[in-house]
Design an enzyme around this catalytic site. Structure first.
Site, PDB file in Angstrom:
ATOM      1  N   VAL A  45      -0.149 -13.840 -29.270  1.00  0.00           N
ATOM      2  CA  VAL A  45       0.505 -15.065 -29.724  1.00  0.00           C
ATOM      3  C   VAL A  45       0.361 -14.994 -31.244  1.00  0.00           C
ATOM      4  CG1 VAL A  45       0.507 -17.584 -29.684  1.00  0.00           C
ATOM      5  CG2 VAL A  45      -0.070 -16.303 -27.604  1.00  0.00           C
ATOM      6  N   PRO A  46       1.378 -14.486 -31.926  1.00  0.00           N
ATOM      7  CA  PRO A  46       1.242 -14.015 -33.307  1.00  0.00           C
ATOM      8  C   PRO A  46       1.156 -15.096 -34.380  1.00  0.00           C
ATOM      9  CG  PRO A  46       3.501 -13.759 -32.590  1.00  0.00           C
ATOM     10  CD  PRO A  46       2.720 -14.246 -31.396  1.00  0.00           C
ATOM     11  N   CYS A  47       0.043 -15.803 -34.392  1.00  0.00           N
ATOM     12  CA  CYS A  47      -0.144 -16.834 -35.410  1.00  0.00           C
ATOM     13  C   CYS A  47      -0.320 -16.233 -36.802  1.00  0.00           C
ATOM     14  CB  CYS A  47      -1.296 -17.757 -35.038  1.00  0.00           C
ATOM     15  SG  CYS A  47      -2.848 -16.944 -34.692  1.00  0.00           S
ATOM     16  N   HIS A  48      -0.579 -14.930 -36.872  1.00  0.00           N
ATOM     17  CA  HIS A  48      -0.682 -14.281 -38.182  1.00  0.00           C
ATOM     18  C   HIS A  48       0.669 -14.284 -38.911  1.00  0.00           C
ATOM     19  CE1 HIS A  48       0.485 -11.012 -35.412  1.00  0.00           C
ATOM     20  NE2 HIS A  48       1.122 -10.498 -36.447  1.00  0.00           N
ATOM     21  N   ARG A  49       1.740 -14.543 -38.209  1.00  0.00           N
ATOM     22  CA  ARG A  49       3.076 -14.562 -38.811  1.00  0.00           C
ATOM     23  C   ARG A  49       3.418 -15.900 -39.456  1.00  0.00           C
ATOM     24  NH1 ARG A  49       5.780 -11.586 -33.630  1.00  0.00           N
ATOM     25  NH2 ARG A  49       4.790  -9.549 -33.966  1.00  0.00           N
TER      26      ARG A  49
END
Length: 183
Positions: A140-144
């Site tokens: 779940v790419p919260c780094h984006r």
């Protein structure tokens, strides 16, 4: 598939180059990816809070598909995570996490972009809190998610991890707005 309230939470440890991550899954999918180089206690505390009474059982074999999928991503061999995830949160958190999963590889959005996408434009701070509560880093790419001005902002995995993930996806360290492709 319904969660069995007594079923164990299975976990493993992914060690790959500089990455050292604890992973956990239920029978429904990946439910946790920890911060790099954090002790097992971080996972144990999270599981006790979210899945009270369910035992943590190490099962490297069962989690091989998840570890393999994350390893392929971290090695630049994969651009996404297609295995199931099992997210437990409020309706608002689930909406935010779904929006995160829709951010394409190599692109970023701001917190306000996410707030608008979930039709809660005034909830930018709440979006930030939901992103901070994301239990499944990378998949779940919260780094984006970056600041509206293009600045890198907080990340549960730490700023070093966020920078490395964005470098992997974008090929360069994001220094300011415009260095990353925004969607």
């Amino acid at each position: 598939m319904k969660n069995d309230t007594n079923a164990p939470i299975y976990w493993t440890q992914l060690q790959l180059q500089e990455w050292n991550l604890h992973l956990a899954a239920t029978s429904n999918g990946l439910c946790y990816v920890g911060s790099p180089n954090k002790p097992f206690g971080e996972l144990a505390d999270w599981a006790a809070a979210k899945f009270s009474g369910r035992p943590l059982v190490r099962d490297d074999d069962s989690l091989k598909p998840y570890a393999g999928g994350l390893a392929e991503y971290l090695q630049g061999k994969s651009r996404g995570f297609t295995l199931p995830v099992d997210l437990t949160g409020t309706a608002f958190q689930l909406d935010v996490w779904k929006a995160l999963r829709n951010i394409p590889y190599g692109q970023t959005k701001s917190y306000s972009d996410i707030a608008h996408e979930i039709q809660k434009p005034a909830a930018v701070r709440a979006v930030g809190a939901a992103i901070g509560a994301n239990p499944v880093l990378i998949a779940v790419p919260c780094h984006r998610v970056i600041g509206k001005n293009g600045a890198l902002t907080g990340y549960r995995g730490g700023m070093d991890m966020k920078t490395k993930l964005l470098e992997l996806e974008c090929g360069a360290v994001p220094a300011a707005a415009g260095s990353l492709r925004r969607v």
